[in-house]
Enzyme design. Structure first.
Site, mmCIF file in Angstrom:
data_model
loop_
_atom_site.group_PDB
_atom_site.id
_atom_site.type_symbol
_atom_site.label_atom_id
_atom_site.label_comp_id
_atom_site.label_asym_id
_atom_site.label_seq_id
_atom_site.Cartn_x
_atom_site.Cartn_y
_atom_site.Cartn_z
ATOM 1 C CE1 TYR A 1 -3.170 -2.925 0.312
ATOM 2 C CE2 TYR A 1 -3.507 -2.398 2.622
ATOM 3 C CZ TYR A 1 -3.794 -3.171 1.514
ATOM 4 O OH TYR A 1 -4.702 -4.201 1.629
ATOM 5 C CB SER B 1 -4.663 -11.841 2.043
ATOM 6 O OG SER B 1 -5.549 -10.936 1.446
ATOM 7 C CG ASN B 2 -6.659 -11.639 -2.098
ATOM 8 O OD1 ASN B 2 -7.829 -11.309 -2.267
ATOM 9 N ND2 ASN B 2 -5.723 -10.789 -1.691
ATOM 10 C CD GLN C 1 -7.106 -8.653 4.601
ATOM 11 O OE1 GLN C 1 -7.130 -7.616 3.946
ATOM 12 N NE2 GLN C 1 -6.278 -8.826 5.617
ATOM 13 C CE1 TYR D 1 -10.268 -7.389 -1.297
ATOM 14 C CE2 TYR D 1 -9.172 -9.143 -0.079
ATOM 15 C CZ TYR D 1 -9.533 -8.558 -1.285
ATOM 16 O OH TYR D 1 -9.155 -9.140 -2.474
ATOM 17 N N PRO E 1 -15.955 -4.851 2.665
ATOM 18 C CG PRO E 1 -16.050 -4.058 4.868
ATOM 19 C CD PRO E 1 -15.111 -4.227 3.708
ATOM 20 C CG LEU E 2 -19.258 -0.867 3.724
ATOM 21 C CD1 LEU E 2 -19.024 0.561 4.174
ATOM 22 C CD2 LEU E 2 -20.655 -1.343 4.130
ATOM 23 C CE LYS F 1 -22.611 7.933 2.310
ATOM 24 N NZ LYS F 1 -21.410 8.132 3.143
#
Length: 321
Positions: free
Chosen positions: A57, A150-151, A170, A198, A200-201, A209
């Site tokens: 990141y 993860s993944n 994850q 990850y 989650p939205l 929105k």
């Protein structure tokens, strides 16, 4: 905020975790360090004491921002970070861990995760046995407390688990992206492996929105997210309209409803990112929302109107894995 055990380790995590992909700035636009530091600090003050980051990141920038925000309360937080797919040889794992320790200004990492399986993104293939040997050595040395992946698919977790204890997976997981339920989740439940979900939205889609026709700017990774495209986006908007009355019944936002549903799933915790302090403070409320069995089932059914047509899609974004 009530805490949960991470796998079979003695680490306690919060069901809502602060995610910091955006803190690295790469693949995001309009991110300000000062605002990110405030958001991370606000997460801590709202009771979210588990923070997830990764070396990739922003090439360590996210880890540095986490340290800037939380170094003075290091003993009260759980740091989770990740080694990328191009650093999975034995010596590379050791070096990557040392860099992350330096970036995070700490002498131990609570949860150290393999970010993507070896070979992802055209990386060189490294046998999982070699990578796990490095992780086990780091654990023995006290530089890391637990190992996660993860993944990974179920088959990949099973293979890794032959060489050491895996305490977490994850995956991308939300009401609108549910591949893990049919693949790795049953294995995680059987073997007491925590799921740290990850997106989650669904990268903000579940906040309600974004309207049809929304265009993300150049450089924003959501331009490539399949859920924001074509019929997927149309189905998602229809589902969101059906979710609104349920959120209203509980007097919570759509985001809180989606997070509350997710952390009610077996072994599952939610990693929520935030650009601003207000966003993470709002996300924290979801930990207090207790959905009835009937409402959990109704939300589940609404989510399937989006996810069932995506059954054969393995990656949420239109870029190579």
């Amino acid at each position: 905020m009530e805490k949960r055990k991470l796998g079979s380790s003695d680490i306690e995590i919060t069901p809502i975790i602060m995610g910091t992909w955006q803190a690295g700035k790469a693949m995001w636009v309009g991110i300000e360090d000062a605002e990110t530091v405030k958001a991370i600090r606000s997460a801590f003050e709202a009771g979210i004491t588990t923070i997830d980051t990764a070396e990739v990141y922003g090439k360590g920038h996210s880890e540095q921002i986490v340290a800037q925000a939380l170094s003075d309360v290091r003993d009260r937080v759980v740091y989770a970070t990740k080694v990328f797919a191009n650093h999975l040889k034995y010596d590379q794992v050791i070096e990557a861990c040392d860099r992350s320790l330096q970036n995070l200004k700490t002498d131990y990492i609570d949860l150290y995760q393999i970010h993507w399986p070896s070979g992802s993104f055209k990386s060189e293939f490294v046998p999982i046995e070699e990578t796990m040997r490095a992780l086990n050595d780091l654990k023995q040395q006290g530089k890391i407390r637990a190992i996660g992946v993860s993944n990974f698919s179920r088959a990949q977790i099973e293979e890794a688990a032959q060489y050491g204890r895996i305490d977490s997976l994850q995956p991308p997981y939300s009401l609108f992206w549910r591949k893990v339920e049919k693949d790795a989740m049953p294995y995680c439940v059987e073997n007491n492996i925590s799921i740290l979900a990850y997106s989650p939205l669904a990268q903000g889609l579940l906040t309600g929105k974004f309207e049809l026709g929304h265009e993300f700017p150049e450089g924003d990774n959501r331009r490539d997210n399949k859920l924001f495209k074509g019929e997927n986006f149309v189905r998602a908007q229809a589902a969101i309209d059906k979710l609104r009355p349920i959120a209203d019944r509980y007097n919570v936002s759509l985001a809180n409803l989606a997070i509350a549903w997710l952390i009610a799933q077996p072994q599952t915790n939610a990693i929520t990112g935030a650009r601003h302090a207000k966003q993470i403070e709002e996300n924290a409320i979801a930990a207090e929302v207790k959905l009835s069995p009937e409402d959990l089932a109704e939300i589940d059914a609404i989510g399937r109107t989006v996810t069932d047509p995506l059954e054969n899609e393995n990656l949420m974004w239109e870029w190579g894995g």
